[in-house]
Design a protein around this motif. Structure first.
Motif, PDB file in Angstrom:
ATOM      1  N   HIS A 106       1.036  -1.002   0.618  1.00  0.00           N
ATOM      2  CA  HIS A 106      -0.188   0.491   0.101  1.00  0.00           C
ATOM      3  C   HIS A 106       0.825   1.346   0.202  1.00  0.00           C
ATOM      4  O   HIS A 106       0.590   2.277   0.221  1.00  0.00           O
ATOM      5  CB  HIS A 106      -1.234   0.017   1.469  1.00  0.00           C
ATOM      6  N   LEU A 110       2.196   3.630  -3.888  1.00  0.00           N
ATOM      7  CA  LEU A 110       1.720   5.333  -3.913  1.00  0.00           C
ATOM      8  C   LEU A 110       3.191   6.406  -3.520  1.00  0.00           C
ATOM      9  O   LEU A 110       3.150   7.404  -4.083  1.00  0.00           O
ATOM     10  CB  LEU A 110       1.166   5.574  -2.784  1.00  0.00           C
ATOM     11  N   TRP A 242      -6.693  -4.966   5.209  1.00  0.00           N
ATOM     12  CA  TRP A 242      -5.734  -4.757   3.946  1.00  0.00           C
ATOM     13  C   TRP A 242      -5.049  -5.360   2.833  1.00  0.00           C
ATOM     14  O   TRP A 242      -4.811  -5.407   1.829  1.00  0.00           O
ATOM     15  CB  TRP A 242      -4.876  -3.975   4.571  1.00  0.00           C
ATOM     16  N   ARG A 287      -0.916  13.090   0.518  1.00  0.00           N
ATOM     17  CA  ARG A 287      -1.228  11.993  -0.673  1.00  0.00           C
ATOM     18  C   ARG A 287      -1.588  10.143  -0.463  1.00  0.00           C
ATOM     19  O   ARG A 287      -2.576  10.159  -0.392  1.00  0.00           O
ATOM     20  CB  ARG A 287       0.516  11.608  -2.189  1.00  0.00           C
ATOM     21  N   HIS A 290      -4.839  11.380   1.844  1.00  0.00           N
ATOM     22  CA  HIS A 290      -5.983  11.544   0.921  1.00  0.00           C
ATOM     23  C   HIS A 290      -6.160   9.967   0.330  1.00  0.00           C
ATOM     24  O   HIS A 290      -7.897   9.479   0.061  1.00  0.00           O
ATOM     25  CB  HIS A 290      -5.137  11.809  -0.442  1.00  0.00           C
ATOM     26  N   HIS A 291      -5.377   8.024   0.435  1.00  0.00           N
ATOM     27  CA  HIS A 291      -5.966   7.334  -0.300  1.00  0.00           C
ATOM     28  C   HIS A 291      -6.583   7.190   0.787  1.00  0.00           C
ATOM     29  O   HIS A 291      -7.815   6.219   0.833  1.00  0.00           O
ATOM     30  CB  HIS A 291      -4.762   6.782  -0.396  1.00  0.00           C
ATOM     31  N   PHE A 292      -5.504   6.440   1.938  1.00  0.00           N
ATOM     32  CA  PHE A 292      -5.967   5.860   3.517  1.00  0.00           C
ATOM     33  C   PHE A 292      -6.935   6.262   3.689  1.00  0.00           C
ATOM     34  O   PHE A 292      -7.907   5.387   3.916  1.00  0.00           O
ATOM     35  CB  PHE A 292      -4.785   5.958   4.162  1.00  0.00           C
ATOM     36  N   HIS A 294      -9.657   7.159   2.466  1.00  0.00           N
ATOM     37  CA  HIS A 294     -11.025   7.756   1.927  1.00  0.00           C
ATOM     38  C   HIS A 294     -11.855   5.343   2.048  1.00  0.00           C
ATOM     39  O   HIS A 294     -10.943   4.650   1.449  1.00  0.00           O
ATOM     40  CB  HIS A 294     -10.588   7.207   0.061  1.00  0.00           C
ATOM     41  N   ASP A 296     -13.270   3.836  -0.381  1.00  0.00           N
ATOM     42  CA  ASP A 296     -12.900   3.403  -1.437  1.00  0.00           C
ATOM     43  C   ASP A 296     -12.354   2.197  -1.700  1.00  0.00           C
ATOM     44  O   ASP A 296     -12.082   1.733  -2.300  1.00  0.00           O
ATOM     45  CB  ASP A 296     -13.615   4.225  -2.373  1.00  0.00           C
ATOM     46  N   TYR A 297     -10.787   2.811  -1.137  1.00  0.00           N
ATOM     47  CA  TYR A 297      -9.592   2.653  -1.706  1.00  0.00           C
ATOM     48  C   TYR A 297      -8.978   1.172  -0.777  1.00  0.00           C
ATOM     49  O   TYR A 297      -8.833   0.869  -1.356  1.00  0.00           O
ATOM     50  CB  TYR A 297      -8.411   3.824  -0.850  1.00  0.00           C
ATOM     51  N   TRP A 298     -10.194   0.922   0.697  1.00  0.00           N
ATOM     52  CA  TRP A 298      -9.906  -0.171   0.697  1.00  0.00           C
ATOM     53  C   TRP A 298     -10.618  -1.269   0.009  1.00  0.00           C
ATOM     54  O   TRP A 298     -10.926  -2.478   1.068  1.00  0.00           O
ATOM     55  CB  TRP A 298      -9.398   0.230   2.648  1.00  0.00           C
TER      56      TRP A 298
END
Length: 300
Positions: A106, A110, A242, A287, A290-292, A294, A296-298
């Motif tokens: 993960h 990124l 994860w 960065r 922003h991903h972790f 959200h 939907d990321y998982w």
């Protein structure tokens, strides 16, 4: 302005461990730091710090307030940098540390995308499950899973990590489905070598948790191997979402004891306390957050 100075005095005093060290960092006298702390505690109506002539320690309320205070100061620094730096590009080198399995899956992808957007930045990524000494090893930022207790580091919550007890359908058909955590004593549990035990919600205390020692025919210091053994039907494993989210979605693994699952723990970026954090580091942390953060990321 007074509230900002009070908050800054509290965060730095908590991180440095003494009024004199905080005063030196702020360029004022210890008496000024003490007055700012008195004002903050009076306004909040709670004691945040226990102060002696030699050192200070955090109260329960102070420990809870520290994370929020660090975040507020960091977000203010980011906002000021975004305005004042304008079109200035990030450049320079970042030394980044992350847990091996999580970092491989993960963090590394990124970082690749981050470098594509910031061609003047380079990154050294150290993937290891040991707890790196950020200051002595010159590490700019580390990704850590679990609640932060080291107040000498600034921590920014990036997301949350949920764990589940899982097994293959074949294992459950052969050995049965445990109905309570205590029934794990009758199952083959695939354990991580350095783990104290598996954590579950305490049925007698809605806000508490219990650590249960488990045993089985196999333990390993590599979580990826435990996942492979669980997939092969060798036993039950306690793994992070994860890592096993796609396996659950595909039916390769099945989660059990979900009603006893402990609360999720945080995924954090931590870095040494500094007056200024380099733009390249702030942008990388943003960065990742922003991903972790959200949902939907998982999703697999």
């Amino acid at each position: 302005m007074d509230r900002f100075k009070e908050l800054s005095a509290f965060v730095i005093a908590a991180q440095r461990g003494s009024l004199s060290a905080a005063a030196a960092a702020e360029g004022v006298t210890p008496a000024v730091i003490s007055r700012r702390l008195d004002s903050l505690e009076s306004r909040l109506g709670v004691r945040l710090l226990v102060r002696t002539t030699r050192r200070i320690s955090l109260t329960f309320e102070g420990n809870a307030f520290l994370e929020d205070g660090q975040r507020v100061l960091n977000e203010l620094a980011n906002a000021e940098a975004a305005v004042s730096l304008g079109g200035v590009k990030a450049s320079g080198h970042i030394r980044l540390s992350a847990p091996a399995g999580f970092g491989r899956r993960h963090v590394a992808p990124l970082v690749m995308a981050f470098l594509e957007d910031n061609p003047d930045v380079s990154v050294s990524l150290d993937l290891s499950d040991r707890m790196a000494d950020l200051v002595n090893e010159g590490i700019d930022v580390a990704i850590r899973l679990g609640e932060m207790r080291d107040s000498s580091l600034v921590s920014i919550r990036l997301g949350q990590n949920q764990r589940a007890v899982v097994a293959s359908p074949a294992y459950l058909a052969r050995c049965g489905v445990p109905a309570t955590p205590d029934e794990l004593a009758h199952h083959n549990c695939l354990a991580l070598s350095q783990q104290r035990g598996w954590v579950f919600r305490d049925a007698t205390d809605a806000s508490g948790s219990r650590v249960l020692r488990v045993s089985g025919s196999f333990e390993c210091n590599d979580g990826a191997v435990l996942r492979e053994w669980a997939l092969a039907g060798a036993g039950l494993a306690w793994r992070s979402m994860w890592e096993i989210g796609a396996d659950l979605a595909a039916g390769r693994l099945v989660s059990v004891l979900d009603e006893f699952a402990a609360a999720p723990v945080g995924i954090y970026a931590v870095f040494p306390q500094r007056r200024q954090v380099a733009l390249r580091v702030r942008l990388l942390i943003d960065r990742l957050k922003h991903h972790f953060s959200h949902p939907d990321y998982w999703k697999p």
